[in-house]
Design a protein around this motif. Structure first.
Motif, PDB file in Angstrom:
ATOM      1  N   GLY A 173       0.794  -1.216   0.000  1.00  0.00           N
ATOM      2  CA  GLY A 173       0.000   0.000   0.000  1.00  0.00           C
ATOM      3  C   GLY A 173       0.826   1.265   0.000  1.00  0.00           C
ATOM      4  N   LEU A 222      -9.095  -1.452   5.886  1.00  0.00           N
ATOM      5  CA  LEU A 222      -8.825  -2.481   4.881  1.00  0.00           C
ATOM      6  C   LEU A 222      -9.802  -3.641   5.044  1.00  0.00           C
ATOM      7  CD1 LEU A 222      -7.138  -3.674   2.595  1.00  0.00           C
ATOM      8  CD2 LEU A 222      -5.498  -4.468   4.319  1.00  0.00           C
ATOM      9  N   LYS A 279      -6.017   3.089  -1.343  1.00  0.00           N
ATOM     10  CA  LYS A 279      -7.485   3.074  -1.359  1.00  0.00           C
ATOM     11  C   LYS A 279      -7.995   3.177  -2.787  1.00  0.00           C
ATOM     12  CE  LYS A 279     -11.715   3.243   0.282  1.00  0.00           C
ATOM     13  NZ  LYS A 279     -12.505   3.647  -0.884  1.00  0.00           N
ATOM     14  N   GLU A 325      -0.265   3.132   7.549  1.00  0.00           N
ATOM     15  CA  GLU A 325      -1.388   4.005   7.879  1.00  0.00           C
ATOM     16  C   GLU A 325      -0.959   5.438   7.589  1.00  0.00           C
ATOM     17  OE1 GLU A 325      -3.805   3.202  11.474  1.00  0.00           O
ATOM     18  OE2 GLU A 325      -3.122   5.195  12.114  1.00  0.00           O
ATOM     19  N   THR A 347       0.227  -2.668   4.150  1.00  0.00           N
ATOM     20  CA  THR A 347       0.020  -1.237   3.960  1.00  0.00           C
ATOM     21  C   THR A 347       0.344  -0.446   5.221  1.00  0.00           C
ATOM     22  OG1 THR A 347      -1.595   0.464   3.288  1.00  0.00           O
ATOM     23  CG2 THR A 347      -2.424  -1.366   4.622  1.00  0.00           C
ATOM     24  N   LEU A 394      -6.218   4.500   5.355  1.00  0.00           N
ATOM     25  CA  LEU A 394      -5.410   3.915   4.292  1.00  0.00           C
ATOM     26  C   LEU A 394      -4.784   5.025   3.450  1.00  0.00           C
ATOM     27  CD1 LEU A 394      -7.870   1.146   3.031  1.00  0.00           C
ATOM     28  CD2 LEU A 394      -5.759   0.780   4.327  1.00  0.00           C
ATOM     29  N   ALA A 426      -5.825   1.840   9.787  1.00  0.00           N
ATOM     30  CA  ALA A 426      -5.667   1.452   8.384  1.00  0.00           C
ATOM     31  C   ALA A 426      -6.183   0.045   8.163  1.00  0.00           C
ATOM     32  CB  ALA A 426      -4.208   1.560   7.963  1.00  0.00           C
TER      33      ALA A 426
END
Length: 199
Positions: A23, A140, A103, A93, A91, A98, A136
């Motif tokens: 991410g 997700l 995203k 934060e 990913t 996110l 995050a």
């Protein structure tokens, strides 16, 4: 290699294909380092793991463009999703949520009605943040749940990684971290090949 790993390898008839998606677009991202290391470890574990590296090239999600023919970077993303048996995300934060680019990637997955889409596909994540990044990962989970992905909870693991754990080649050399990553890969592959996974 432990006895459980040997049993797993003995019963897997073909290599499981895992797509690894970070991410983060940062060059020295610890999340990307986790997945880079996972790809290196997967080969020895009998798993085909491929890293998706097109995050920065994806256009902003546009519902009007979410029809065939989609933009080329989106087609490439969906093709990789379709070819995978399972997906592992990692990913960071950002601002309590996110990262925007990540995203955006997830938004492109929602409207995919191909039978090989993320719908019912086994997914998991490796949380590399020493601080947890709970917001995050809650987000997700919500997005993947909305997409009806098969969230493999046992493989959604916390493996804290600091920049000092990452070598100049972008790989993690800490044996404990490497073992934890490899164990997650084995657990996901076992889920994919279990009789219940295709229900």
């Amino acid at each position: 290699m432990g006895a459980a790993t040997c049993v797993f390898e003995a019963r897997v008839a073909e290599r499981v294909r895992v797509l690894l998606i970070s991410g983060s677009v940062r060059a020295r991202s610890t999340n990307s380092a986790v997945l880079r290391t996972a790809a290196a470890l997967a080969t020895a574990a009998g798993i085909d793991a491929v890293r998706y590296e097109g995050l920065a090239a994806l256009p902003a999600f546009d519902p009007d463009a979410d029809v065939a023919p989609r933009p080329a970077p989106v087609r490439e993303l969906l093709d990789r999703i379709h070819r995978a048996d399972a997906i592992v995300f990692s990913t960071p934060e950002y601002a309590g949520a996110l990262p925007g680019a990540f995203k955006n990637l997830l938004d492109w997955l929602i409207g995919d009605n191909d039978p090989r889409s993320v719908y019912n596909k086994p997914v998991a994540w490796i949380n590399a943040s020493p601080r947890g990044a709970a917001l995050a990962h809650d987000s997700l989970r919500a997005v993947l749940g909305y997409a009806h992905a098969d969230i493999v909870q046992a493989v959604c693991v916390n493996i804290p990684v600091t920049p000092g754990s990452v070598d100049l080649d972008g790989l993690i050399d800490d044996p404990a971290i490497r073992d934890a990553i490899e164990a997650a890969l084995h657990a996901l592959a076992a889920h994919v090949t279990a009789p219940h996974s295709n229900q």
